[in-house]
Scaffold this active site. Sequence first.
Site, PDB file in Angstrom:
ATOM      1  N   LYS A  61      35.256 -19.237  18.247  1.00  0.00           N
ATOM      2  CA  LYS A  61      33.983 -18.570  17.672  1.00  0.00           C
ATOM      3  C   LYS A  61      32.850 -19.544  17.771  1.00  0.00           C
ATOM      4  O   LYS A  61      33.005 -20.491  17.334  1.00  0.00           O
ATOM      5  CB  LYS A  61      34.311 -17.884  16.191  1.00  0.00           C
ATOM      6  CG  LYS A  61      33.423 -17.257  15.719  1.00  0.00           C
ATOM      7  CD  LYS A  61      33.771 -16.615  14.293  1.00  0.00           C
ATOM      8  CE  LYS A  61      32.811 -15.806  13.815  1.00  0.00           C
ATOM      9  NZ  LYS A  61      33.358 -15.219  12.247  1.00  0.00           N
ATOM     10  N   SER A 116      35.936 -10.994   8.212  1.00  0.00           N
ATOM     11  CA  SER A 116      35.531 -11.172   9.931  1.00  0.00           C
ATOM     12  C   SER A 116      36.656 -11.447  10.564  1.00  0.00           C
ATOM     13  O   SER A 116      36.317 -11.510  11.849  1.00  0.00           O
ATOM     14  CB  SER A 116      34.378 -12.235   9.739  1.00  0.00           C
ATOM     15  OG  SER A 116      33.032 -11.743   9.244  1.00  0.00           O
ATOM     16  N   SER A 128      32.663 -10.271  11.683  1.00  0.00           N
ATOM     17  CA  SER A 128      32.067 -11.077  12.853  1.00  0.00           C
ATOM     18  C   SER A 128      32.732 -11.984  13.890  1.00  0.00           C
ATOM     19  O   SER A 128      32.008 -12.167  14.846  1.00  0.00           O
ATOM     20  CB  SER A 128      30.949 -12.149  11.950  1.00  0.00           C
ATOM     21  OG  SER A 128      31.767 -13.110  11.369  1.00  0.00           O
TER      22      SER A 128
END
Length: 613
Positions: free
Chosen positions: A231, A327, A303
């Site tokens: 990420k 997330s 996210s």
Amino acid sequence: MKNARRRFLQRSALGLAGATVAPAALARGEVQVPSPAAASSPAASPAPPGMPPAFGTGPSVGPEVTPATIAEAEKLVQVQYTPAERAQAAGNWRVSMAPLYERRTGPRKVALDPGLAPASRWDPALPGVKIGAVRDRFVPSVEGTRPLPSSDTDIAFSSVADLARWIRTRALSSERLTRLYLDRLERFQPKINAAITITRDFALQQARRADAEIAAGRYLGPLHGIPWGGKDLLDTAGIPTTYGAEPYRDRVPAKDAVVVERLHRSGAVLVAKLSLGALALNDIWFGGQTNNPWLLEEGASGSSAGPGAATAAGCVAFAIGSETGGSIVAPAMRDGIVGLRPTYGRVPRTGAMTLCWSLDKLGPMTRYVEDSLLVLRAITGPDPGDVASVPSRLDYDVTAPVTGLRVGYFPKWMAEAPATDVDRAALETARRIGLIPVEVALPDWPYGSLNTILFAEAAAAFEELTLSGRLGELKMQVPDAWPNTFRQSRFLSAVDLVQADRFRRLVAMEMARLFERVDLLLVPSLRDEMLTISNQTGHPSLTLRAGFVEVGQARSDWAPDPEHPLPTFDPKRRVPHGVTLIGRLFDEGLIGRVGVALERAWRVGDERPPGFS
């Protein structure tokens, strides 16, 4: 968390709207304004010996504050004072309260480095409550004899455990596997929009090194030579780390995050920095929306959108995501993969973007449950750069029986949305494999008010971005996006923040009481209360595919927007659906063991999203 967050935004917006009437009230003479003399501080004179300093006796600073100012501010924090109390508060505001803002407003400003954590630290381990495993143990599944597939697609969707065996025995080279994933990342990027930076040259260099080490007999373990994606809030030395946000798109750190360092030491191969919703919210970044491989008309959820989509599409062997309020859970559920959110404090966040010091967690996202434990094992352990990280044990033994373990469930939650028939069937499967379902309940409390902590810490983490006006550069400027929330959060009451922190401990005590009765929980993945509760208390969770549902409309992480309706489908579309297991603090090994047993019983994890062969 999302529903509670929307309710908070609505209330705050009403308060802000009310703040605009003060000038009119002054003009009508409805409030009394103290004279400048009354509003100023006492005359400065030398204090007699032995007299201690008193609050509100310094020089006046800051703009004038009137009783009307206080009256309008009351609407923001939902308190009510009398006219006399307002006059008194306004009278010495500039000598008692305004100086408290000097750190930010000057003249003696103090800049706070983004990596500087607050002095207070959340500890999920309550005094007197036994937590965690008593020993370190890792007993994986017995090695199979599955031969290397002839199809590149079959290789791409294989488990980390299988890939590791083929690489260790040199039936597959890391360089071939790395090129395979790099090619898939580039080929499917137009569909899923999951990669912010593809690290081709760096990855091939790492892969060749891994092959040479293995050939020389220096095998580092099950992640050696395995391609992964991070990420894009994990710092990578010399490689852009953008947070998915316009103001940071050219940011290139000089040092790796600790999790990245650990994966490098394990021999893993970084093939991509994967997308996240800007500043770790939802699934829209400066390059657009990241899409769900199973249903390209909708976002991948966030996210950790890029890690979810890339893993589901067979573009990486595994990924590292992060979670503050859902997330990892949300994209794992929607994209049909496994998301392991570790206990708060198990995995150090040194070198990762801070959204909320007392809530942020880093964890693996994989296609199979055991793979997530293999990755967790490589990244766990404390680091001095993260004051919340602590030593911990991981006791995972897939051969141990699950029979007799008590699985708690909430009858009310199972009977209503967002629970589905898949969630209810999952409970029956748990019973069938030998777990003992136990009805549990929590008090009917306003758990959404805990988000005061998230909003205050997040606004503090990005204070400079807010005050400089650069939040306006972000693509999403809707009411439920971070720019509006960060601005509104400047008006949160510090008293209410302390009260939310106290409430947090009360909720943690309730969770400790609940886990005295059960060994783990099985819950609908996106149940708002449990997303908020378990993130605030720091309990680990494991989200895994349990079946499929049909949807007649695309799903979104954003509040409904009548001007931009979501696509509808006739006939309905078939998409994966996941359930979530929640374990005791630092007991990831147990929920992993149960997760493997459920995964084997359901036998739905091998199906792939159409169009990604």
